[in-house]
Design an enzyme around this catalytic site. Structure first.
Site, PDB file in Angstrom:
ATOM      1  N   SER A   1     -11.330   0.847   4.306  1.00 26.15           N
ATOM      2  CA  SER A   1     -10.834   1.544   3.369  1.00 26.15           C
ATOM      3  C   SER A   1     -11.772   1.064   2.066  1.00 26.15           C
ATOM      4  O   SER A   1     -11.935   0.083   1.883  1.00 26.15           O
ATOM      5  CB  SER A   1      -9.620   1.594   2.732  1.00 26.15           C
ATOM      6  OG  SER A   1      -8.802   0.545   2.623  1.00 26.15           O
TER       7      SER A   1
ATOM      8  N   ARG B   1     -19.858   9.171   1.330  1.00 27.80           N
ATOM      9  CA  ARG B   1     -21.228   8.715   1.691  1.00 27.80           C
ATOM     10  C   ARG B   1     -21.679   9.649   2.620  1.00 27.80           C
ATOM     11  O   ARG B   1     -21.500   9.680   3.886  1.00 27.80           O
ATOM     12  CB  ARG B   1     -21.579   7.335   2.360  1.00 27.80           C
ATOM     13  CG  ARG B   1     -21.220   6.097   1.214  1.00 27.80           C
ATOM     14  CD  ARG B   1     -21.365   4.754   1.508  1.00 27.80           C
ATOM     15  NE  ARG B   1     -20.722   4.417   2.720  1.00 27.80           N
ATOM     16  CZ  ARG B   1     -19.387   3.985   2.815  1.00 27.80           C
ATOM     17  NH1 ARG B   1     -18.941   3.770   1.517  1.00 27.80           N
ATOM     18  NH2 ARG B   1     -18.841   3.518   3.665  1.00 27.80           N
TER      19      ARG B   1
ATOM     20  N   GLN C   1      -4.763  -9.077   6.261  1.00 23.99           N
ATOM     21  CA  GLN C   1      -4.833  -7.693   6.813  1.00 23.99           C
ATOM     22  C   GLN C   1      -6.305  -7.330   7.594  1.00 23.99           C
ATOM     23  O   GLN C   1      -6.070  -6.790   8.674  1.00 23.99           O
ATOM     24  CB  GLN C   1      -4.900  -6.432   5.764  1.00 23.99           C
ATOM     25  CG  GLN C   1      -3.412  -6.510   5.083  1.00 23.99           C
ATOM     26  CD  GLN C   1      -3.223  -5.373   4.091  1.00 23.99           C
ATOM     27  OE1 GLN C   1      -3.992  -4.421   4.215  1.00 23.99           O
ATOM     28  NE2 GLN C   1      -2.431  -5.387   3.205  1.00 23.99           N
TER      29      GLN C   1
ATOM     30  N   CYS D   1       0.377   2.072   6.651  1.00 20.74           N
ATOM     31  CA  CYS D   1       0.810   0.688   7.122  1.00 20.74           C
ATOM     32  C   CYS D   1       0.838  -0.069   5.473  1.00 20.74           C
ATOM     33  O   CYS D   1       0.164   0.357   4.548  1.00 20.74           O
ATOM     34  CB  CYS D   1      -0.642  -0.006   7.711  1.00 20.74           C
ATOM     35  SG  CYS D   1      -2.091   0.121   7.092  1.00 20.74           S
TER      36      CYS D   1
ATOM     37  N   GLY E   1       1.062  -4.101   3.640  1.00 17.51           N
ATOM     38  CA  GLY E   1       0.950  -5.486   3.437  1.00 17.51           C
ATOM     39  C   GLY E   1       2.397  -6.257   3.918  1.00 17.51           C
ATOM     40  O   GLY E   1       3.554  -5.727   3.439  1.00 17.51           O
TER      41      GLY E   1
ATOM     42  N   HIS F   1      -9.166   3.913  -1.469  1.00 20.09           N
ATOM     43  CA  HIS F   1      -7.714   3.357  -1.315  1.00 20.09           C
ATOM     44  C   HIS F   1      -7.152   2.844  -2.424  1.00 20.09           C
ATOM     45  O   HIS F   1      -7.410   1.625  -2.396  1.00 20.09           O
ATOM     46  CB  HIS F   1      -7.481   2.637  -0.101  1.00 20.09           C
ATOM     47  CG  HIS F   1      -6.249   2.120   0.264  1.00 20.09           C
ATOM     48  ND1 HIS F   1      -4.937   2.800  -0.055  1.00 20.09           N
ATOM     49  CD2 HIS F   1      -5.814   1.106   1.037  1.00 20.09           C
ATOM     50  CE1 HIS F   1      -3.864   2.045   0.193  1.00 20.09           C
ATOM     51  NE2 HIS F   1      -4.392   0.972   0.938  1.00 20.09           N
TER      52      HIS F   1
ATOM     53  N   CYS G   1       0.925  -1.286  -0.102  1.00 18.75           N
ATOM     54  CA  CYS G   1      -0.119  -0.001   0.095  1.00 18.75           C
ATOM     55  C   CYS G   1       1.010   1.299   0.069  1.00 18.75           C
ATOM     56  O   CYS G   1       0.346   2.425  -0.450  1.00 18.75           O
ATOM     57  CB  CYS G   1      -0.962   0.051   1.079  1.00 18.75           C
ATOM     58  SG  CYS G   1      -2.051  -1.329   1.054  1.00 18.75           S
TER      59      CYS G   1
END
Length: 381
Positions: free
Chosen positions: A235, A208, A149, A366, A368, A336, A89
């Protein structure tokens, strides 16, 4: 040692899964932000030394060194190279770090850093349909735990005593902050308009409005039957790209450009790959030590909202001012797009620093496998 400065930073609006950007190939989406940098700065793309481009799921549309084909899709001279970077990420944040390092080392004069992910066209996890990506030795080291995750987010919530109500409150706040930022036009200066079938797409479409803990309470847990993590406090899967122009102050002056921010310090750190998502905590500690700064010196923090427990655990351990954390919302609200998110967070951080005249900003992601990048920038203009 030369300094590295950011001259401009742009991103696409973020498309929700199977939304407005779903029909656009990742190379073409990347070309939009590459050419936006050229148009906004007036530079000749032929003088760019390299394009460092983050992308996570390098299969299908995003295979074969997407950075190189983004350059070609943009119509830039064939001699301009590109390299694709994968630090999960944090890939485009690593691209920014690597670009700054290359400039500071004196090997490059001008670099474009950023990244892309079209998760509608290249689904999350699609590169793991065959084979075992972790290898038997790594799995054996952790008693054959299936690295995940979402499970890691559940473990973090349990460790830090984060209730579902608290997580849903944080998720609702992310939507409220993003809505306020959109309505105030905070993102307008750095979002690149995309034309889709004659419609001008300019706004993140995952938002939203009206999200509340009460509406989120209706969602089922995603990873444990009695768990606290669900789609609403995680995300969003989305499509998007980002790009930053990085050079030296001297080169910027030569080209008649005014830098926005200075790359102050960067760090990367590893953490337990089972909980996986706590890496931003040691990465933040490391970059602050390197920078010679305290947590209170930082005016704004962008901590990627992969899952709501991540920034909340980071907040608990660092003691940072919660009012400075993700002031414009985050990935829970707007998405994301993995390989593009590091650059997207950087555009948001710069926007907040400029509107509030904040000297220092810190970004961390953060990633993986239990790694994390942390970067500090200093406002110049």
């Amino acid at each position: 040692m030369p300094e590295a400065v950011i001259v401009d930073a742009v991103r696409t609006p973020l498309g929700k899964r199977n939304g407005s950007l779903a029909q656009i190939h990742a190379a073409d989406l990347s070309a939009h932000v590459l050419n936006a940098l050229v148009e906004r700065t007036g530079i000749d793309p032929g003088i760019i030394d390299d394009v460092m481009w983050g992308c996570v799921t390098q299969i299908g549309d995003q295979s074969s060194n997407i950075a190189r084909f983004a350059v070609l899709a943009a119509g830039w001279p064939e001699h301009v190279p590109g390299v694709t970077i994968n630090r999960a990420c944090g890939s485009s944040q690593q691209a920014v770090d690597s670009a700054a390092h290359a400039v500071m080392a004196g090997q490059y004069d001008i670099v474009v850093a950023g990244g892309v992910e079209t998760m509608s066209r290249v689904p999350l996890g699609s590169h793991r349909t065959t084979g075992q990506p972790y290898g038997p030795a790594a799995l054996a080291r952790y008693d054959n735990f299936e690295f995940n995750q979402g499970v890691g987010a559940e473990l973090i919530a349990e460790r830090y005593g984060l209730s579902r109500t608290r997580l849903d409150e944080f998720a609702s706040e992310s939507h409220a902050k993003a809505a306020a930022a959109i309505d105030a036009g905070v993102f307008d200066d750095h979002i690149v308009q995309i034309d889709v079938d004659g419609t001008k797409f300019t706004t993140d479409e995952g938002l939203r409005r009206g999200t509340s803990p009460e509406t989120l309470a209706k969602l089922e847990p995603s990873f444990k039957p009695d768990g606290v993590i669900h789609a609403g406090n995680s995300s969003q899967i989305s499509d998007g790209a980002s790009a930053l122009l990085i050079t030296t102050p001297e080169k910027a002056r030569e080209l008649g450009l005014t830098p926005i921010a200075r790359y102050h310090s960067g760090a990367v750190s590893g953490a337990d790959p089972i909980t996986m998502l706590l890496g931003p905590i040691p990465a933040t500690e490391k970059v602050l030590r390197r920078a010679g700064l305290a947590i209170g010196d930082i005016g704004a923090f962008e901590v990627n909202e992969a899952f709501a427990p991540v920034p909340l655990a980071w907040l608990a351990d660092t003691g940072a001012d919660p009012e400075r954390l993700n002031p414009l919302g985050g990935a829970i609200a707007v998405g994301h797009p993995l390989g593009g998110s590091g650059g997207i967070l950087m555009t948001r951080l710069i926007a907040q620093m400029r509107r509030k005249n904040l000297r220092y900003g810190l970004q961390t992601m953060c990633e993986g496998g239990g790694t994390a990048n942390a970067t500090i920038i200093e406002l110049l203009s």
